[in-house]
Enzyme design. Structure first.
Site, PDB file in Angstrom:
ATOM      1  N   ASP A  47       1.002  -1.261  -0.030  1.00 46.47           N
ATOM      2  CA  ASP A  47       0.072   0.036  -0.004  1.00 46.47           C
ATOM      3  C   ASP A  47       0.870   1.271   0.004  1.00 46.47           C
ATOM      4  O   ASP A  47       2.069   1.191   0.277  1.00 46.47           O
ATOM      5  CB  ASP A  47      -1.027  -0.057   1.296  1.00 46.47           C
TER       6      ASP A  47
HETATM    7  C1  BGC Z   1      -5.088   3.310   0.097  1.00 45.97           C
HETATM    8  C2  BGC Z   1      -5.132   2.416  -0.853  1.00 45.97           C
HETATM    9  C3  BGC Z   1      -5.116   2.759  -2.384  1.00 45.97           C
HETATM   10  C4  BGC Z   1      -3.594   3.661  -2.668  1.00 45.97           C
HETATM   11  C5  BGC Z   1      -3.533   4.065  -3.792  1.00 45.97           C
HETATM   12  C6  BGC Z   1      -3.603   4.133  -0.229  1.00 45.97           C
HETATM   13  O1  BGC Z   1      -3.672   5.154   0.649  1.00 45.97           O
HETATM   14  O2  BGC Z   1      -4.980   2.783   1.350  1.00 45.97           O
HETATM   15  O3  BGC Z   1      -6.367   1.739  -0.931  1.00 45.97           O
HETATM   16  O4  BGC Z   1      -5.221   1.770  -3.266  1.00 45.97           O
HETATM   17  O5  BGC Z   1      -3.601   4.475  -1.449  1.00 45.97           O
HETATM   18  O6  BGC Z   1      -4.012   5.261  -4.141  1.00 45.97           O
END
Ligand code: BGC
Length: 738
Positions: free
Chosen positions: A263
């Site tokens: 993530d």
């Molecule tokens: C979130 C994810 C997301 C990623 C990319 C993160 O902050 O937890 O769910 O896919 O950002 O945008």
């Protein structure tokens, strides 16, 4: 290309190029004017790293993506294409309801169609991968990300996980109208302690395996191209460096051989967690756990060269990750056509097309849950004078916290739709109050501004609304959370309708008792005040581009609401976590039936939520009767047919969702009081009756037994069929020993 050919290309790449594949960058880095400065420079990220990066986050637009791809590939030593990834969560430009609302449809096939539609729009605009579905099980409405989940039930979440993956990917992700899916957040992210985002997850391995893991497993089995790690620790170790989770469970047990991406910044954050000495250590641990792509912590390009040099990590480890990324590129068909579906003309034709808007509207209509409808105040009676009041009556911001791809300008508001479809009704409109009072701060969306109102404006607005309510026979009051009050980093300790709107509701209810509330939110709220004083409550979540049109169809009765809650609406926040599939205790509480003081209960509130999982009314009534089993003893390999009669006892056509629940009365470990095992939507005309049958087989009775194997156990089982998880009547059958 053929796998042999891909292997040859791979063997020809330098280790530097292979390591580059593991680095994810943003599209802006390929714009001519971008200079490597600030934090990127401090991290040691060079122009070369950017030139060798493997994937891109957060860029959209067919023309732009093609331009970046071309420029990048020309400069790359082996002309390897980039993969473009984005969060397409509930639609791309045509935005359909948030995932929690999709959960309420109890229609995985419809959800699959929506995912396919999002893929079509996203792919035409140049994208290859979406960071969806989020299949995290949720039980705590304080966590703002419950809106991105399909709810609290393990079985239902699994069906939706599969449906979304199949919808995005189709049979083959090389297709020009498909996106690769990325199931997230692996794993257990929904269990954040105290509902506080990014917090530790403390869950027993039994609960983790039995309740949290199955939906990820469904998505993996459906062929999800990617998996994303979660921010939380699990078993004391952050997911992104958790070898047990990633190697033993995800790769070995679940057989996932696709790309594992961290993530956003999660690998670097392992230092903050206290799970790594420094960023180099975090990099080493993440690679050892098999995390292929570092999303945005920059720690892979910063540290891999030195780790390789001093042999802290092996070349093979990098090659293992890089190979998976190269395989993904091949599966996407990018070596044959690096521009794939990106097509400005096609994008123009399909984005927000009639067919897509219709599907978005149909899904919204199917996601609404009628929580209350006293005296059948809904659907609206044409003969009555109506006041449409509230900050959501003419508001376009109803797309949900993740829909930055959608444009509020494309949204149909309630007022827009009412002016068209309710032209022959007598209606007055009034905003009543701003969506939030001045003192409520929203975080993180620098470009977003809310219209400001002076104290005087607010007073005027309220007076006008009170006047309208006084003169009307019925008030339709559209209120709820601001769309930025749910989603990532929006945990809340008080989960109520914004105060200023509650005050408006209270004032209106003093002058008119005939209020039908249309409720907007991304999470189940504490709505005791509405339950007490409103005549009707229609839950509409964040309904998307066609939200207003869908709401008006339901208000006027052209469409009957038929959604069922995918997550309990707690009585109040102190009840969380509350979910229907709880375990029995040694001192179970039977409200109204037991007098005993020493039972598992609260002194000051009920154990039950205000509205339970599976609950939802419609404009007609159904009677469910004659629960029967085809036999009361089942040998392994056999099945039992469970049937009920369902009758539409009202005076109009309607849809009821019959739900099959099972309770394993005694096991080697205690089993939930009820678990959903099947459901069927039945459409009946007024007065019509139908028999509905479910087949129960041994597979449905399996769980993680005391010896840590999955399987059923002989013994007695209660079977229920009802229209919510509150169903009480059951029949018992016995599973015999094999
Ligand atoms: C979130 C994810 C997301 C990623 C990319 C993160 O902050 O937890 O769910 O896919 O950002 O945008």
């Amino acid at each position: 290309m053929e796998i042999g050919e891909l292997k040859k290309l791979f063997d020809d790449m330098t280790i530097e190029e292979k390591a580059g594949q593991l680095f994810q960058t943003v599209g802006a880095m390929y714009d001519d004017e971008v200079v490597i400065s600030g934090p990127m420079q401090e991290m040691g990220i060079t122009e070369k790293d950017i030139q060798l990066a493997g994937t891109v986050l957060g860029t959209m637009g067919a023309e732009k993506i093609k331009r970046i791809q071309k420029k990048y590939m020309e400069a790359h030593p082996h002309h390897i294409p980039l993969v473009f990834m984005l969060d397409i969560i509930n639609g791309y430009k045509t935005v359909y309801p948030i995932p929690l609302a999709q959960g309420a449809t109890f229609q995985p096939d419809l959800v699959k169609e929506c995912a396919a539609m999002a893929a079509k729009e996203g792919a035409a605009d140049g994208l290859h991968i979406t960071f969806s579905p989020m299949v995290d099980l949720v039980r705590d409405a304080r966590w703002g990300r419950v809106m991105e989940s399909t709810g609290e039930d393990v079985y239902l979440n699994g069906l939706y996980a599969r449906a979304m993956v199949e919808g995005y990917q189709g049979a083959d992700i090389s297709g020009g109208e498909k996106l690769g899916a990325c199931v997230k957040h692996f794993a257990g992210y929904g269990g954040a302690e105290a509902g506080r985002d990014y917090n530790t997850v403390e869950v027993s391995e039994r609960t983790f395996r039995d309740f949290y893991l199955p939906a990820y497993k469904e998505a993996v089995e459906a062929g999800s191209a990617l998996v994303m790690t979660s921010f939380n620790t699990i078993n004391g170790i952050p997911a992104s460096v958790n070898k047990w989770l990633m190697r033993d469970i995800l790769r070995e047990e679940m057989g996932f051989d696709g790309v594992l991406i961290s993530d956003f910044g999660a690998i670097g954050e392992c230092v903050n967690h206290g799970a790594a000495e420094d960023r180099a250590d975090a990099t080493k641990k993440a690679l050892e756990a098999g995390v292929d792509i570092d999303m945005m912590s920059g720690t892979y390009p910063e540290n891999i060269p030195a780790l390789l040099k001093d042999k802290s990590i092996s070349v093979e480890l990098i090659e293992e990750c890089a190979w998976r990324i190269m395989k993904l590129k091949n599966d996407l068909g990018l070596f044959e056509n690096p521009y794939k579906g990106a097509d400005e003309i096609k994008a123009k034709a399909c984005i927000l097309s009639e067919a897509h808007r219709e599907l978005a509207q149909k899904t919204a209509e199917n996601s609404f849950v009628l929580l209350k409808n006293k005296d059948n105040i809904l659907p609206l009676d044409k003969k009555k004078k109506i006041a449409m009041i509230g900050p959501y009556i003419d508001r376009r911001y109803m797309l949900g916290g993740w829909s930055f791809t959608g444009n509020p300008e494309d949204v149909i508001t309630i007022k827009n739709a009412a002016e068209e479809k309710l032209a022959d009704y007598e209606i007055v409109y009034a905003q009543g109050c701003p969506i939030l009072s001045e003192d409520v701060k929203l975080e993180g969306f620098a470009n977003y501004t809310e219209e400001k109102f002076s104290q005087e404006d607010c007073e005027k607005m309220k007076e006008e609304a009170l006047r309208a309510a006084k003169e009307a026979d019925v008030v339709v009051l559209a209120i709820g959370e601001h769309f930025l009050q749910s989603g990532e980093a929006t945990s809340k300790g008080i989960i109520e309708i914004p105060k200023i709107q509650q005050e408006l509701f209270e004032a209106l209810s003093e002058v008119n008792s005939e209020i039908a509330v249309v409720l907007f939110n991304g999470r189940p709220l504490d709505i005791r005040i509405l339950e007490e004083r409103a005549k009707a409550i229609l839950e509409v979540w964040m309904p998307g581009t066609m939200g207003g049109a869908a709401i008006v169809e339901v208000l006027r009765g052209a469409v009957s609401p038929a959604g069922k809650l995918p997550m309990s609406f707690r009585y109040c926040v102190s009840q969380v976590p509350v979910h229907y599939d709880e375990f029995p205790t040694g001192r179970r509480h039977h409200p109204g039936k037991d007098k005993d003081r020493y039972v598992s209960k609260y002194l000051d509130m009920p154990n039950k939520p205000l509205y339970s999982f599976g609950y939802g009314l419609t404009y007609t009534q159904f009677e469910i009767s004659d629960l029967e089993l085809s036999k009361t003893v089942m040998k392994p390999g056999e099945s039992v047919t469970v049937s009920v009669k369902v009758k539409n006892t009202g005076d109009r056509e309607g849809t009821e969702t019959l739900q099959l629940y099972i309770h394993d009365i005694a096991g080697s470990v205690v089993r939930p009081v009820k678990q959903l095992k099947g459901f069927e939507r039945v459409i009946l005309n007024a007065g019509e009756e139908k028999e509905v049958c479910f087949t129960v087989d041994e597979k449905m009775l399996r769980f993680l037994r005391a010896d840590n194997t999955f399987g059923s156990e002989p013994g007695k089982f209660e079977v229920f069929i009802g229209n919510s998880s509150e169903v009480e009547e059951c029949k018992v059958f016995e599973l015999l020993k094999g």
